[in-house]
Design a protein around this motif. Structure first.
Motif, PDB file in Angstrom:
ATOM      1  N   ASN A  55       0.785  -1.235   0.000  1.00 13.88           N
ATOM      2  CA  ASN A  55       0.000   0.000   0.000  1.00 13.88           C
ATOM      3  C   ASN A  55       0.818   1.288   0.000  1.00 13.88           C
ATOM      4  O   ASN A  55       0.308   2.327  -0.384  1.00 13.88           O
ATOM      5  CB  ASN A  55      -0.948   0.034   1.197  1.00 13.88           C
ATOM      6  CG  ASN A  55      -2.086  -0.962   1.049  1.00 13.88           C
ATOM      7  OD1 ASN A  55      -2.457  -1.344  -0.053  1.00 13.88           O
ATOM      8  ND2 ASN A  55      -2.620  -1.406   2.168  1.00 13.88           N
ATOM      9  N   THR A  97      -3.910   1.031  -5.288  1.00 15.25           N
ATOM     10  CA  THR A  97      -3.962  -0.255  -4.601  1.00 15.25           C
ATOM     11  C   THR A  97      -5.411  -0.625  -4.331  1.00 15.25           C
ATOM     12  O   THR A  97      -6.303   0.213  -4.438  1.00 15.25           O
ATOM     13  CB  THR A  97      -3.224  -0.176  -3.259  1.00 15.25           C
ATOM     14  OG1 THR A  97      -3.967   0.671  -2.368  1.00 15.25           O
ATOM     15  CG2 THR A  97      -1.826   0.383  -3.441  1.00 15.25           C
ATOM     16  N   ASN A  99      -6.574  -1.146  -1.544  1.00 19.04           N
ATOM     17  CA  ASN A  99      -6.975  -0.317  -0.402  1.00 19.04           C
ATOM     18  C   ASN A  99      -7.440   1.067  -0.865  1.00 19.04           C
ATOM     19  O   ASN A  99      -8.415   1.603  -0.355  1.00 19.04           O
ATOM     20  CB  ASN A  99      -5.806  -0.167   0.564  1.00 19.04           C
ATOM     21  CG  ASN A  99      -6.268  -0.198   2.013  1.00 19.04           C
ATOM     22  OD1 ASN A  99      -7.302  -0.773   2.350  1.00 19.04           O
ATOM     23  ND2 ASN A  99      -5.514   0.437   2.872  1.00 19.04           N
ATOM     24  N   ASP A 100      -6.727   1.614  -1.816  1.00 21.61           N
ATOM     25  CA  ASP A 100      -7.123   2.921  -2.361  1.00 21.61           C
ATOM     26  C   ASP A 100      -8.542   2.859  -2.921  1.00 21.61           C
ATOM     27  O   ASP A 100      -9.383   3.708  -2.637  1.00 21.61           O
ATOM     28  CB  ASP A 100      -6.187   3.351  -3.503  1.00 21.61           C
ATOM     29  CG  ASP A 100      -4.799   3.689  -3.015  1.00 21.61           C
ATOM     30  OD1 ASP A 100      -4.654   4.023  -1.826  1.00 21.61           O
ATOM     31  OD2 ASP A 100      -3.861   3.605  -3.822  1.00 21.61           O
TER      32      ASP A 100
END
Length: 302
Positions: A55, A97, A99-100
């Motif tokens: 990340n 990512t 997560n993004d």
DNA sequence: AAGAGGTACAACCGCAGAATT
DNA sequence: AAATTCTGCGGTTGTACCTCT
């Protein structure tokens, strides 16, 4: 013999830790995460190390810049196609990512939920200094890695409740809501109204018996002035079968259908339907998103 | 200027599947 | 084949920062 850290550290990473992690990855590649702790390099779990690398430390990550309008459009499209497969979606977005993407999506979703759940302010104070109702505005979005200025369109969207009007700003055209009209009873209907980006409109509304003022459906002649031929495809507002009008008529040669489809991208909150037909439209909202809505009695019940 | 509320983002957790022992 | 470990994913939470009042 190198020692293994007994206490596992959690929380934010320091630059020193990042450095150690980077050295490990440079030497061994992005794997053997657990060995970082077992070798006594860092008091972090393998999972934590991997996450940090993926990340934050991986090369070519776009850090600290917002999603562009194009990225946003892509995420919406891919979420519709794949559902919440963030890792998969992220592979289509260079430098982003999972997560993004996940964070982007959930903040977007929260924003929408808040818009729909939030009780109206008592004196309409929130509207102070805001854009007038329904006024289309051009928002400058700082571009990523580029000098070019990107423009995205936003508009304000009024919802009234018990006589108080709230103005919600819908940022970026991809934020337009494409509801699934089939899963909703028509009287629970909440419409997101298409607004021509280049013109200013006043969106008319009607007040339901439960106190909500729902915007009316777009007027084809007003909202799609370039496509008057589509006028007869749009039924009277609140006709329970109105959406079928789009399906029953062969509109393949009519740009209006295409236009509607393009201009009303799904939020994809549920997942997988790409269809703008009546069988898919309200699937685009999570089931609980409308729970706050009172049941609005059908006209026959009134 | 301060407090409240909203937003963005980093990081943790639990779980599942793959790989290894 | 079973147990253990590793890896990856999606959901969730905590918090720093920003904006508004």
């Amino acid at each position: 013999m190198e020692r293994e850290f007994e206490n596992i550290k959690k929380g934010p990473w320091s630059s020193d830790e990042d450095e150690v992690l980077l050295r490990h990855v440079t030497k061994y590649g992005p794997r053997e995460w657990s060995s970082i702790r077992s070798k006594g390099l860092l008091p972090r779990t393998g999972k934590s190390c991997r996450l940090r690398w993926v990340n934050k430390l991986r090369p070519n990550l776009k850090t600290g810049c917002k999603f562009t309008a194009e990225e946003e459009r892509l995420v919406i499209e891919l979420q519709t196609q794949f559902g919440n497969k963030w890792a998969k979606i992220a592979t289509y977005l260079q430098g982003r990512t999972d997560n993004d993407v996940k964070n982007f999506w959930s903040s977007r979703r929260k924003k929408l939920e808040r818009m729909l759940h939030k009780p109206p302010s008592s004196k309409g104070q929130k509207n102070k200094g805001k854009t007038p109702l329904n006024q289309v505005q051009v928002e400058k979005v700082p571009p990523c890695n580029s000098n070019q200025v990107e423009e995205s369109l936003s508009f304000s969207y009024p919802i009234s409740y018990m006589g108080n009007t709230e103005v919600f700003e819908m940022i970026n055209l991809p934020d337009l809501i494409k509801p699934n009209y089939q899963q909703m009873e028509i009287n629970d209907y909440l419409s997101a109204v298409e607004v021509e980006a280049t013109t200013l409109h006043t969106v008319p509304s009607f007040e339901s018996s439960s106190g909500y003022n729902f915007p009316l459906l777009p007027d084809p002649l007003v909202d799609f002035p370039l496509f008057p031929e589509c006028k007869d495809l749009v039924p009277e507002p609140f006709d329970p079968n109105f959406i079928d009008g789009f399906e029953q008529k062969n509109c393949s040669e009519c740009v209006c259908n295409q236009k509607l489809e393009n201009r009303l991208p799904t939020l994809g909150l549920e997942g997988h339907s790409q269809s703008t037909s009546s069988s898919g439209l309200f699937n685009d909202f999570p089931n609980d998103i409308f729970e706050y809505l009172d049941h609005i009695p059908a006209s026959s019940e009134e």
